[in-house]
Design an enzyme around this catalytic site. Sequence first.
Site, PDB file in Angstrom:
ATOM      1  N   THR A   1      12.271 131.137  -9.779  1.00 54.58           N
ATOM      2  CA  THR A   1      12.190 130.072  -8.778  1.00 54.58           C
ATOM      3  C   THR A   1      10.994 130.221  -7.848  1.00 54.58           C
ATOM      4  OG1 THR A   1      13.712 131.312  -7.368  1.00 54.58           O
ATOM      5  CG2 THR A   1      14.666 129.626  -8.792  1.00 54.58           C
ATOM      6  N   CYS A   2      10.545 131.459  -7.602  1.00 55.22           N
ATOM      7  CA  CYS A   2       9.430 131.631  -6.663  1.00 55.22           C
ATOM      8  C   CYS A   2       8.130 131.093  -7.236  1.00 55.22           C
ATOM      9  CB  CYS A   2       9.283 133.087  -6.256  1.00 55.22           C
ATOM     10  SG  CYS A   2       9.045 134.229  -7.614  1.00 55.22           S
ATOM     11  N   PHE A   3       8.082 130.887  -8.560  1.00 57.18           N
ATOM     12  CA  PHE A   3       6.880 130.349  -9.186  1.00 57.18           C
ATOM     13  C   PHE A   3       7.125 129.006  -9.883  1.00 57.18           C
ATOM     14  CE2 PHE A   3       6.261 135.011  -9.255  1.00 57.18           C
ATOM     15  CZ  PHE A   3       5.158 135.071  -8.424  1.00 57.18           C
TER      16      PHE A   3
END
EC number: 2.3.2.26
Length: 396
Positions: free
Chosen positions: A363-365
């Site tokens: 999710t962070c990317f």
Amino acid sequence: MLDYTEFYNSALDHIDLMQDYYNWQSTHNNKQFAYCQYPFILSIVAKRVILTKIATKQKDLKKKLKVSFISEPGLDMGGLTKEWFLLLIRQIFHPDYGMFVYHPRSNCYWFSVAQIENLQEYNLIGVLMGLAVYNSIILDLHFPTICYKKLLSPPIVPINVSSVGIIRRPTIEDLAQIMPDISKSLTELLIYEGNVEDDLCQTFQVSFEEFGRVETFPLKESGESIAVTNENREEYVQLYLDWVLNKAIFEQYRAFYLGFHSVCASNALLLLRPEEVETLVCGSPTINITELKKITSYEGFKPNDPIIKDFWKILDSLSTELKKKFLLFTTGSNRIPVGGMEEMTFKITKMINKRENLPEAHTCFNQLVLPEYETTDELKQKLIISISNAEGFGLE
């Protein structure tokens, strides 16, 4: 009834917005025309540009965040900052902290009545919301719209902060955003045709349950001894609404309000509706799969690979609810940034030698890791399993 967004004029996104804002604010040019005089025609994109470029005394808070994690190499190109916010939000809303109460019927959180000692933490959450706006980070927050309405009450912090965040004469509709069952009961009380005092046996008290504990509070002095009657039931309802939405959480919400305004303090807030503040913090609920496809990059796959073609067909055929869950699964939020999909990055990466696995996500990317399934049915089945069982950072 037309939605307020129907009045947006996106052509104004491309004018010199800062000069228009300064013309509006200048006391010397008060006769000069400025589009900011008519904020309903300025899109949320234009308002974000104005809000994030206005300088205040809190300059250090508005510097671009760069995040690094201890013992983890890597430069922060946006992904680490996003992960930092996601991890913080997940911790803040954890039931162990008891700062917010989750209401499953409305799928939203509200401020805990009991937590009157964690004011510094509530202030910090407000600061985080402001920082997210200035760093274009979408937060997976589940606050009702009235939370943002209170943030604009008033939109500019007054010298005397003893009454900030107060909604004057809150309505049953406001309460329905959080507690639809209670709002329904209050509505029925107001229209009840029998004898309220004899039939319902209520007094001027409110019983509130949080984290398995039920506490009772008087709505006025000696409220436990004052019966609710046909004659005073409107007063009871108004006191009930004011207690839940204002008085019971006043200190908690004031700390939250001041935290947010410590970052976002600006006359530009006068231009915003509560719904627009929510959009700045949480993103837009409109999901356009065609636009998402346009901004997608690939690693290990090519756009014309059969599995990729099947993937986009499957995604486009899903219900709106499942599309939101897909976005939550892959990006950490079921909303998109202000300005649309073109402000996002999204990548689909091939999972090597693990065809039996479910799809995964970073999710962070904004990254989907997809095994190369042999059939369309398997792809659809496993994709739906993954997105249906993903848990957002803001949910229980």
